[in-house]
Write a protein that holds these residues in place. Structure first.
Motif, short mmCIF file in Angstrom:
data_model
loop_
_atom_site.label_atom_id
_atom_site.label_comp_id
_atom_site.label_asym_id
_atom_site.label_seq_id
_atom_site.Cartn_x
_atom_site.Cartn_y
_atom_site.Cartn_z
N VAL A 157 0.84 -1.20 0.00
CA VAL A 157 0.00 0.00 0.00
C VAL A 157 0.87 1.25 0.00
O VAL A 157 0.64 2.20 -0.77
CB VAL A 157 -0.95 -0.01 1.21
N GLY B 270 -2.80 4.67 -2.87
CA GLY B 270 -2.60 3.71 -1.80
C GLY B 270 -3.88 3.01 -1.39
O GLY B 270 -3.89 1.79 -1.13
N ILE B 271 -4.97 3.76 -1.33
CA ILE B 271 -6.25 3.18 -0.93
C ILE B 271 -6.73 2.16 -1.95
O ILE B 271 -7.30 1.11 -1.60
CB ILE B 271 -7.28 4.29 -0.69
N LYS C 138 -4.89 0.21 -3.74
CA LYS C 138 -4.13 -1.01 -3.48
C LYS C 138 -4.67 -1.73 -2.25
O LYS C 138 -4.80 -2.97 -2.23
CB LYS C 138 -2.65 -0.68 -3.31
N GLN C 139 -5.01 -0.97 -1.21
CA GLN C 139 -5.56 -1.57 0.01
C GLN C 139 -6.87 -2.30 -0.30
O GLN C 139 -7.11 -3.40 0.19
CB GLN C 139 -5.78 -0.49 1.06
N LEU D 146 -3.00 8.31 4.35
CA LEU D 146 -1.82 7.59 3.88
C LEU D 146 -0.53 8.27 4.33
O LEU D 146 0.55 7.77 4.06
CB LEU D 146 -1.84 7.46 2.35
N LYS E 172 1.09 3.02 6.59
CA LYS E 172 -0.13 2.23 6.62
C LYS E 172 0.02 1.09 7.64
O LYS E 172 1.01 0.36 7.65
CB LYS E 172 -0.44 1.65 5.24
N LEU F 232 -2.22 -2.19 8.72
CA LEU F 232 -3.32 -3.02 8.26
C LEU F 232 -3.52 -4.19 9.21
O LEU F 232 -2.55 -4.73 9.75
CB LEU F 232 -3.04 -3.58 6.86
#
Length: 400
Positions: free
Chosen positions: A297, A318-319, A321-322, A336, A367, A369
């Motif tokens: 991300v 990035g979001i 990809k998340q 991010l 990030k 997760l």
């Protein structure tokens, strides 16, 4: 990776007096253009590393005296400094510790006093700042009791939020600032590298942090915070963490756990901010999946950086990809990342943020997760260049 000699305080990287004077001039010009008669800039020190940035940016001053309640007639405003910045007169810096030689301003523009608030009012009065629109910089720093005294003594002043003026100036770094940020990021990288190496079965969070502090303190750095957690995943997963202080968990690390640490600190006034994750003992596939997802991300955001794109577009990369990886969008911090310098700077990497990236911005992309009890955490710092980015954190990324 870069070597950092931590056997002594790292050599100081100088920024010229002319640069500080030019920063004050630019702030004054912007204040005039916005119709202010002047600015009042507030900063806080007191041994903490939160919200000293505006004063340090304009004067290179930091007050180390701790915050104590006011005692009328004896002292007021301790741990705070005020820069009176008129648009048509010389500035005045009001400080509470007698370290004039450390301040990058003419000596006759510095007032050292125990009565910080009263002396600030006097400096404003002497410079004709008793009426009209005055921009207040540091709205989240000045105490309500202090502001009430200023308002009572200067009833004809219209106080206007002017934090945006310093935020815009601080967003783009000079070569001297970039040099300091690179030195800070190298030191932070060595610190977290030592912490990851110390994260072994039987070690406590505090022992892991100590390994990093043994790097940070001899080099002349200060810790801001250290977010630490460990745990197990799966159906019976559990997390081990503490909040005051963040390294105070008594439960030692054990084989099969995941571990993450996010650290931030200061060297010569400038922040480093980075995070890493690792397995305790033999890595498990589910752990590695979470670790790699956090890296992916952040790397997607870094890949989107180039001059002219917006901070929002970087966050959105990035979001995406998340979402592709199937991780929830909720968390402790949903952005991010952010700019970094003498604190947390603009721009903030949030979807829809319109600020365009320009060369000289320094950004932290981060990030954390979590899914199924497994957690991955990753943060890097990059410099925006004419062609893209230069990574200025250099700690090893993977320990699996």
């Amino acid at each position: 990776m870069s070597e950092v000699d931590v056997s002594k305080v790292l050599p100081r990287i100088d920024i010229s007096a002319e640069e500080f004077a030019d920063r004050r001039r630019k702030a004054t010009v912007q204040a005039r253009e916005e119709g202010f008669t002047g600015l009042l800039v507030c900063g806080r020190g007191g041994g903490a590393v939160d919200r000293y940035g505006d004063i340090a940016y304009l004067t290179d001053h930091y007050t180390s005296f701790p915050y104590i309640p006011d005692v009328e007639g004896k002292w007021t405003g301790r741990a705070h400094s005020f820069l009176v910045l008129p648009v048509r007169a010389d500035p005045c810096l009001v400080v509470d510790i007698p370290y004039r030689e450390k301040i990058v301003m003419p000596a006759d523009q510095i007032v050292v006093t125990d009565l910080v608030i009263e002396s600030t009012i006097a400096a404003m009065t002497e410079r004709g700042l008793t009426a009209g629109r005055i921009g207040l910089v540091g709205n989240d720093t000045i105490a309500l009791s202090m502001f009430r005294k200023l308002s009572a003594a200067l009833p004809n002043v219209e106080w206007v939020d002017a934090d945006r003026i310093l935020a815009a100036l601080r967003a783009v770094k000079s070569p001297g600032e970039i040099a300091r940020l690179k030195a800070a990021s190298r030191l932070g990288s060595r610190m977290i590298e030592a912490m990851m190496a110390a994260a072994v079965p039987g070690a406590t969070h505090g022992e892991v942090l100590k390994a990093g502090m043994d790097i940070l303190i001899p080099a002349g750095g200060m810790l801001y915070n250290s977010f630490m957690a460990s745990g197990t995943g799966g159906a019976n997963g559990r997390a081990v963490r503490a909040n005051f202080p963040t390294w105070s968990s008594e439960e030692p690390l054990s084989e099969g756990q995941w571990f993450r640490a996010g650290i931030s600190g200061v060297l010569q006034g400038y922040y480093f901010d980075l995070s890493r994750s690792c397995p305790i003992g033999r890595p498990q596939p589910e752990q590695v999946e979470a670790f790699e997802a956090a890296i992916a991300v952040v790397e997607a955001g870094i890949a989107a950086i180039r001059p002219g794109v917006t901070a929002g577009e970087v966050a959105e990369a990035g979001i995406r990809k998340q979402q592709e990886l199937g991780y929830p969008l909720t968390g402790v911090f949903t952005g991010l990342g952010h700019g970094v310098g003498l604190g947390w700077d603009s721009p903030w990497l949030n979807p829809g943020e319109p600020m365009k990236l320009v060369p000289g911005m320094v950004l932290c992309l981060e990030k954390t997760l979590s899914r199924g009890g497994y957690l991955g955490d990753f943060e890097e710092t990059v410099l925006v260049t004419e062609t893209g980015v230069e990574r200025i954190t250099d700690a090893p990324i993977r320990r699996w």
